[in-house]
Design an enzyme around this catalytic site. Structure first.
Site, PDB file in Angstrom:
ATOM      1  N   HIS A 128     -25.462   5.317 -18.500  1.00 55.39           N
ATOM      2  CA  HIS A 128     -25.387   6.666 -17.955  1.00 55.39           C
ATOM      3  C   HIS A 128     -26.268   7.588 -18.794  1.00 55.39           C
ATOM      4  O   HIS A 128     -26.083   7.695 -20.009  1.00 55.39           O
ATOM      5  CB  HIS A 128     -23.938   7.172 -17.993  1.00 55.39           C
ATOM      6  CG  HIS A 128     -23.000   6.356 -17.157  1.00 55.39           C
ATOM      7  ND1 HIS A 128     -21.694   6.119 -17.516  1.00 55.39           N
ATOM      8  CD2 HIS A 128     -23.183   5.712 -15.974  1.00 55.39           C
ATOM      9  CE1 HIS A 128     -21.107   5.374 -16.600  1.00 55.39           C
ATOM     10  NE2 HIS A 128     -21.998   5.113 -15.655  1.00 55.39           N
ATOM     11  N   HIS A 138     -23.983   6.739 -24.104  1.00 53.18           N
ATOM     12  CA  HIS A 138     -23.376   5.679 -24.920  1.00 53.18           C
ATOM     13  C   HIS A 138     -22.535   4.720 -24.074  1.00 53.18           C
ATOM     14  O   HIS A 138     -21.492   4.262 -24.522  1.00 53.18           O
ATOM     15  CB  HIS A 138     -22.523   6.275 -26.046  1.00 53.18           C
ATOM     16  CG  HIS A 138     -23.163   7.418 -26.767  1.00 53.18           C
ATOM     17  ND1 HIS A 138     -24.263   7.262 -27.578  1.00 53.18           N
ATOM     18  CD2 HIS A 138     -22.876   8.750 -26.784  1.00 53.18           C
ATOM     19  CE1 HIS A 138     -24.624   8.442 -28.068  1.00 53.18           C
ATOM     20  NE2 HIS A 138     -23.807   9.355 -27.600  1.00 53.18           N
ATOM     21  N   HIS A 139     -23.002   4.397 -22.862  1.00 51.68           N
ATOM     22  CA  HIS A 139     -22.242   3.525 -21.966  1.00 51.68           C
ATOM     23  C   HIS A 139     -23.061   2.328 -21.483  1.00 51.68           C
ATOM     24  O   HIS A 139     -23.054   2.014 -20.293  1.00 51.68           O
ATOM     25  CB  HIS A 139     -21.750   4.318 -20.745  1.00 51.68           C
ATOM     26  CG  HIS A 139     -20.917   5.493 -21.066  1.00 51.68           C
ATOM     27  ND1 HIS A 139     -20.747   6.557 -20.191  1.00 51.68           N
ATOM     28  CD2 HIS A 139     -20.180   5.803 -22.165  1.00 51.68           C
ATOM     29  CE1 HIS A 139     -19.952   7.458 -20.739  1.00 51.68           C
ATOM     30  NE2 HIS A 139     -19.604   7.021 -21.941  1.00 51.68           N
ATOM     31  N   PRO A 140     -23.762   1.604 -22.358  1.00 51.90           N
ATOM     32  CA  PRO A 140     -24.521   0.446 -21.869  1.00 51.90           C
ATOM     33  C   PRO A 140     -23.596  -0.656 -21.379  1.00 51.90           C
ATOM     34  O   PRO A 140     -22.500  -0.861 -21.911  1.00 51.90           O
ATOM     35  CB  PRO A 140     -25.312   0.004 -23.103  1.00 51.90           C
ATOM     36  CG  PRO A 140     -24.482   0.445 -24.267  1.00 51.90           C
ATOM     37  CD  PRO A 140     -23.866   1.745 -23.823  1.00 51.90           C
TER      38      PRO A 140
END
Length: 543
Positions: free
Chosen positions: A292, A465-467
């Site tokens: 994101h 920070h949503h890989p």
């Protein structure tokens, strides 16, 4: 000899280690490259402000993003016991039920529908406010609501309603859309990380569970098509550790594909190019990276309504005393306690924009700080169509991986991100926030056109920070693991973390990653799955 080796003590790894070691006949070794979570910053909710600036991080960045004017983005990945749950903003969101139904019914991952994963969310949870179809108490993970939201946070909730969004007291309940306070992974004014929730209570009580920190796993050992152990480096010394049953890779959406590639498991052409001996040609490893992208509005306040001025020495001292004596005040805040979900595309399958209200400016690395008190509203597009990769720079495990989220490679993502930015600006202009907001400073009221807004995003955007998705679960040729989390074509090897998501969930990823660890532990132990929750089916699912 140990039975299971788990590589990475992040949210899933901690849950796996705790659940698998419930069987006293099983020996579990959990290996973490980072150190222990002993620094006070890891336990103070507001410590998050220090984390994105490099504490307990690998120090990685993306490759130049060609659709963002070649920007290189700082890419915080945790390197500490507890992983991302020890350094994140502690927001407890699960995404949308349709996310998991897409996993199950579109990507054919049997057993992973929302009705089937909800019991594992609940098993993990010790919710201090809700107890219903969607929530439970008594689990390891502390979940609460913010204990002292600021007046500007309450005004934001009213402003969101003035904009047209419904009030929502529970984003993890029957409805995701709306504005309200987030639930947070905080218990008794302390961060409830996966390490403190799952591992700390077991310290000295589980002789069959060993946790090794400061130990880098550099390679998975494969013999005759079976994973038999790992190669590690500890204090500069290289050694091998073997296991009887399985190696479980739980190193995160960047670390897990990186470790597989270093082990010769991945696309043969890429491995040969960087000088890694091909052990098993598996083309999907490191593909399907989703994240994101975060864009934001920053406004200057009419007064001291946020936490920006806490940095002044006398106020820092008072904030510390407040926290120590009363468990309240700025230090007890996660700094992103309020937000919401909305639609940029009215035809989207579920809310596709997430807002995070920041109680200040310059909270995260690379975000501008105002001279006077400010407030930030982050906007993230939740359904990215762009797909990126994780690749090796060389065969040397000390080299950083090549991280390419490939943001905005699909023009739809750009259009929705810009629309989300417009929506955030409109919420800040509502009547309820007028007493608190003096003026928008970023991007600034003079910026209005599509191209001007896109140019602003090129210069300021950041990862949320949503890989996820780089070792995706599925049944197609690009799937890395089966729905049982087994690496396709090899024995004794599984992956269990956010990298297995076929599509990233529509929110923060910490809670889903813990759920994956909870469910994965039952799958690996050969237990019957928890009974599915009886929910209404969702028709006509699309990606």
């Amino acid at each position: 000899m140990t039975d299971y080796i788990i590589t990475g003590a992040g949210p899933a790894g901690c849950a796996l280690a705790a659940r698998l070691s419930e069987d006293p006949s099983v020996k579990v070794l959990l290996i973490e490259a980072g150190g222990r979570d002993s620094h006070p910053y890891f336990h103070m909710p507001a410590g998050f402000a220090k984390m994105t600036k490099g504490i307990a991080s690998w120090g990685w960045s993306t490759v130049p993003q060609k659709h963002l004017n070649d920007r290189v983005l700082w890419y915080t990945q945790a390197k500490v016991l507890g992983g991302g749950s020890s350094i994140n903003a502690q927001i407890y969101t699960r995404g949308n039920p349709r996310d998991y139904d897409i996993w199950a019914y579109v990507h054919r991952c049997a057993g992973w529908s929302y009705a089937q994963v909800l019991p594992y969310f609940k098993r993990a949870e010790d919710n201090q406010r809700f107890a219903d179809t969607y929530h439970a108490s008594g689990g390891p993970l502390g979940v609460s609501i913010p204990i002292n939201p600021l007046p500007i946070n309450e005004a934001f909730i009213r402003a969101g309603q003035e904009y047209g969004l419904p009030y929502n007291p529970d984003f993890n309940g029957a409805r995701q859309e709306g504005v309200g306070h987030y639930q947070v992974t905080v218990r008794d004014a302390k961060r409830s990380s996966a390490a403190s929730a799952y591992l700390k209570p077991l310290r000295g009580k589980r002789p069959n569970l060993t946790v090794r920190t400061g130990t880098l796993v550099t390679r998975i050992l494969v013999e005759n098509g079976r994973a038999v152990g790992v190669e590690v480096v500890e204090n500069g010394e290289k050694s091998e550790i073997r296991c009887e049953r399985e190696v479980i890779v739980s190193s995160g959406a960047i670390g897990s594909p990186r470790l597989l590639l270093l082990s010769g498991i991945g696309p043969a052409a890429h491995l040969s190019e960087v000088g890694v001996k091909v052990v098993h040609d598996l083309p999907g490893v490191g593909e399907n990276l989703q994240d994101h992208l975060d864009v934001y509005v920053i406004a200057e306040c009419t007064g001291d309504y946020t936490y920006d001025n806490i940095v002044k020495p006398h106020r820092t001292a008072w904030a510390g005393l407040q926290y120590l004596l009363f468990k309240k005040g700025p230090v007890a805040s996660t700094l992103f306690e309020t937000g919401g979900f909305a639609y940029a595309d009215k035809s989207a399958r579920s809310p596709d924009i997430q807002f995070h209200l920041g109680s200040g400016s310059g909270i995260e690395a690379g975000v501008a700080r105002l001279k006077n008190a400010g407030v930030t509203l982050n906007s993230a597009f939740l359904h990215p169509r762009s797909r990126g990769t994780v690749r090796l720079k060389s065969a040397d495990p000390n080299n950083h991986p090549l991280i390419d989220p490939n943001y905005w490679s699909d023009p739809y993502d750009r259009a929705m991100s810009v629309e989300g930015l417009r929506m955030a600006r409109e919420i800040f202009r509502q009547k309820a926030l007028q007493p608190f907001i003096l003026a928008e400073r970023m991007p600034g009221p003079e910026i209005e056109s599509e191209e001007e807004l896109a140019d602003y995003v090129y210069k300021t955007c950041k990862t949320d920070h949503h890989p996820a998705g780089t070792c995706k679960m599925g049944v197609d040729d690009m799937a890395v693991v089966t729905p049982e989390l087994k690496v396709r074509g090899l024995e004794g090897l599984r992956v269990c973390d956010a990298s297995i998501m076929p599509i990233v969930n529509s929110s923060n990823t910490n809670a889903p990653t813990i759920m994956i660890g909870e469910k994965g532990a039952d799958i690996i132990a050969g237990k019957e799955p928890l009974p599915a929750v009886n929910l209404q089916p969702v028709p006509e699912l699309t990606q």
